[in-house]
Motif scaffolding. Structure first.
Motif, short mmCIF file in Angstrom:
data_model
loop_
_atom_site.label_atom_id
_atom_site.label_comp_id
_atom_site.label_asym_id
_atom_site.label_seq_id
_atom_site.Cartn_x
_atom_site.Cartn_y
_atom_site.Cartn_z
N ALA A 100 0.82 -1.21 0.00
CA ALA A 100 0.00 0.00 0.00
C ALA A 100 0.85 1.26 0.00
CB ALA A 100 -0.92 -0.01 1.21
N THR A 101 2.08 1.17 0.53
CA THR A 101 2.95 2.35 0.60
C THR A 101 3.19 2.93 -0.79
OG1 THR A 101 4.04 1.36 2.51
CG2 THR A 101 5.11 3.25 1.50
N GLY A 102 3.52 2.05 -1.74
CA GLY A 102 3.78 2.53 -3.11
C GLY A 102 2.57 3.21 -3.72
N ASP A 103 1.37 2.64 -3.48
CA ASP A 103 0.16 3.25 -4.02
C ASP A 103 -0.14 4.59 -3.34
OD1 ASP A 103 -0.31 1.20 -5.83
OD2 ASP A 103 -1.54 0.04 -4.44
N CYS A 104 0.12 4.67 -2.03
CA CYS A 104 -0.14 5.92 -1.31
C CYS A 104 0.85 7.00 -1.72
CB CYS A 104 -0.10 5.68 0.20
SG CYS A 104 -1.53 4.76 0.80
N ILE A 105 2.08 6.61 -2.05
CA ILE A 105 3.05 7.57 -2.60
C ILE A 105 2.49 8.16 -3.88
CG2 ILE A 105 5.30 7.79 -3.74
CD1 ILE A 105 6.39 5.78 -1.69
N ARG A 106 1.91 7.31 -4.72
CA ARG A 106 1.33 7.79 -5.99
C ARG A 106 0.16 8.74 -5.76
NH1 ARG A 106 1.83 1.91 -8.95
NH2 ARG A 106 3.89 2.27 -9.89
N VAL A 107 -0.63 8.47 -4.74
CA VAL A 107 -1.75 9.37 -4.42
C VAL A 107 -1.21 10.75 -4.04
CG1 VAL A 107 -3.67 9.81 -2.83
CG2 VAL A 107 -3.30 7.50 -3.71
N MET A 108 -0.19 10.78 -3.18
CA MET A 108 0.40 12.06 -2.77
C MET A 108 1.05 12.78 -3.95
SD MET A 108 1.99 11.57 1.02
CE MET A 108 0.87 11.48 2.43
N ASP A 109 1.68 12.01 -4.81
CA ASP A 109 2.29 12.54 -6.02
C ASP A 109 1.22 13.19 -6.91
OD1 ASP A 109 3.78 13.02 -8.29
OD2 ASP A 109 4.48 10.97 -8.55
N ALA A 110 0.13 12.47 -7.13
CA ALA A 110 -0.94 12.96 -8.01
C ALA A 110 -1.62 14.20 -7.45
CB ALA A 110 -1.97 11.85 -8.22
N MET A 111 -1.70 14.32 -6.13
CA MET A 111 -2.39 15.47 -5.54
C MET A 111 -1.50 16.70 -5.46
SD MET A 111 -2.73 14.42 -1.50
CE MET A 111 -3.60 15.91 -1.05
N GLY A 112 -0.24 16.57 -5.92
CA GLY A 112 0.60 17.76 -6.06
C GLY A 112 1.66 17.96 -5.01
N GLN A 113 1.98 16.92 -4.20
CA GLN A 113 3.05 17.08 -3.22
C GLN A 113 4.40 17.05 -3.95
OE1 GLN A 113 0.29 17.74 -1.41
NE2 GLN A 113 1.63 17.39 0.34
N ASP A 114 5.25 18.03 -3.69
CA ASP A 114 6.55 18.10 -4.35
C ASP A 114 7.53 17.10 -3.76
OD1 ASP A 114 5.94 20.48 -6.00
OD2 ASP A 114 5.78 21.46 -4.05
N ILE A 115 7.45 16.93 -2.44
CA ILE A 115 8.33 16.03 -1.70
C ILE A 115 7.46 15.03 -0.95
CG2 ILE A 115 10.04 15.83 0.17
CD1 ILE A 115 11.25 17.34 -2.10
N VAL A 116 7.82 13.75 -1.01
CA VAL A 116 7.14 12.74 -0.20
C VAL A 116 8.19 12.08 0.70
CG1 VAL A 116 5.78 10.61 -0.16
CG2 VAL A 116 5.37 12.30 -1.96
N LEU A 117 8.02 12.26 2.00
CA LEU A 117 8.92 11.64 2.98
C LEU A 117 8.29 10.34 3.45
CD1 LEU A 117 9.64 14.86 5.11
CD2 LEU A 117 11.24 13.76 3.54
N VAL A 118 9.04 9.25 3.34
CA VAL A 118 8.55 7.93 3.78
C VAL A 118 9.41 7.48 4.95
CG1 VAL A 118 8.00 5.57 3.10
CG2 VAL A 118 7.89 7.39 1.40
N GLU A 119 8.79 7.47 6.13
CA GLU A 119 9.51 7.04 7.33
C GLU A 119 9.15 5.59 7.60
OE1 GLU A 119 9.28 7.38 12.06
OE2 GLU A 119 8.68 9.19 10.99
N THR A 120 10.14 4.73 7.66
CA THR A 120 9.87 3.29 7.76
C THR A 120 10.23 2.73 9.13
OG1 THR A 120 12.04 2.45 7.11
CG2 THR A 120 10.56 3.10 5.35
N VAL A 121 9.72 1.52 9.35
CA VAL A 121 10.09 0.73 10.52
C VAL A 121 11.60 0.52 10.46
CG1 VAL A 121 9.54 -1.40 11.76
CG2 VAL A 121 7.92 -0.46 10.13
N GLY A 122 12.25 0.12 11.54
CA GLY A 122 13.71 0.03 11.61
C GLY A 122 14.40 -0.71 10.49
N VAL A 123 15.69 -0.80 10.57
CA VAL A 123 16.49 -1.50 9.56
C VAL A 123 16.69 -2.95 10.00
CG1 VAL A 123 18.78 -1.65 8.53
CG2 VAL A 123 17.69 0.56 8.79
#
Length: 346
Positions: free
Chosen positions: A127-150
């Motif tokens: 779902a993360t990849g699809d939600c990135i696309r939603v933010m991209d489509a709505m006009g966000q210039d920068i998308v920060l993705v904070e993930t669970v640990g390494v």
């Protein structure tokens, strides 16, 4: 060409409520989201994606909060996806990152959304990849993705983001964790957070030493015969055209104290330098092809699994019933899996 749906039209207009609703449908795995995503897809590909990953407690959320402030000062619209761990038992997620970013809640240029990993080994749900696309489509210039640990498998962010910031912190065994997790292959930028604590300089030295060691190991040795030909040509005074090695990005190691906003400007500068490097070398397109492949395979895997389970339920009973028969050694899991796979392949 995909038909524009009412919900996708509102998302394209920058409607936060519509985007939130679509992301909820995506996160819940609702089939209705597919038509909306198809409509949005041609309008994506403009946002710059920055991933932040690191050990739990490294201060990723505080650092994300400070990065939002810096990018907003540049006049950029910012989207944030905070990927929270899901309990394998309850299915619930902590979703605490939005609490730590409350000061941006009233800013119309910032959209923060939490997602659950749903037990995904890579730390990022599909779902993360699809939600990135939603933010991209709505006009966000920068998308920060904070993930669970390494962790050993949690390096999906390197494929999903243009720039990956690995956040480490002194005194948490990150020097050992760095080697185990292979974060040297993931990081475009290292941010040693809480660098006002003891051990920060040691952390920087060890990261630098490991980067130098990796560079030495990766350096390609010249072919033996080619080396002799070059030596002979130079001895005879002939001009030798030497092929320059391909440009490589050397991940900077920055000391940061996110809680005091120290070193954040330097981090933003390093991110922008990496972005320029990707543009100049053509590696941005390569990263985007890699991300497209990863997301397509994940989508295909999900569709095939859904079809296989539906077929299993029609012909053999529900999954829990089949699992009970397997557990009691009344059914052969290998034969069942092979049979289903061959039927789906027809």
């Amino acid at each position: 060409m995909a038909t524009v749906t009412p919900l996708s039209q509102r998302v394209l207009a920058g409607d936060v409520r519509a985007a939130s609703r679509l992301m909820r449908h995506i996160d819940d795995g609702e089939a209705s989201a597919t038509a909306d995503l198809q409509a949005l897809f041609p309008k994506t590909g403009k946002a710059y994606i920055i991933g932040l990953t690191g050990s739990p407690g490294a201060g990723k959320s505080t650092l994300t909060d400070r990065l939002i402030t810096r990018f907003r000062k540049q006049g950029k619209r910012v989207g944030v996806l905070a990927v929270d761990p899901t309990s394998p038992f309850t299915g619930g997620a902590i979703l605490g990152d939005r609490i730590r970013m409350q000061e941006h809640a009233t800013d119309p240029g910032v959209f923060i959304r939490s997602l659950a990993t749903r037990g995904n080994l890579g730390g990022l749900s599909r779902a993360t990849g699809d939600c990135i696309r939603v933010m991209d489509a709505m006009g966000q210039d920068i998308v920060l993705v904070e993930t669970v640990g390494v962790g050993q498998d949690e390096i999906d962010i390197a494929q999903m983001a243009h720039t990956t910031v690995v956040v480490t912190v002194p005194g948490m065994g990150d020097d050992v964790q760095a080697i185990k997790a292979g974060i040297l292959e993931v990081a475009d930028v290292f941010a040693v957070n809480k660098s006002d604590l003891d051990g920060a300089d040691r952390m920087v030295r060890e990261l630098r030493m490991m980067l130098e060691l990796r560079h030495a190991v990766k350096a390609p040795a010249m072919d033996h015969d080619a080396h002799h030909r070059m030596v002979r040509a130079k001895a005879e005074g002939r001009h030798v055209e030497e092929t320059p090695p391909p440009r490589e990005w050397e991940p900077p190691i920055l000391k940061v104290v996110a809680a005091k906003s120290q070193g954040v400007d330097e981090l933003v500068q390093a991110i922008e330098q990496h972005r320029a490097f990707l543009e100049e070398t053509g590696l941005r397109k390569e990263k985007e092809r890699s991300r497209a492949a990863m997301q397509f395979v994940a989508l295909l895997r999900e569709r095939l699994l859904r079809g296989a389970l539906a077929k299993l339920e029609r012909e053999r009973g529900r999954l829990d019933e089949v699992a009970s028969r397997i557990a009691e050694r009344q059914a052969d899991p290998y034969a069942l899996a092979e049979e289903l796979a061959s039927q789906l392949a027809e």
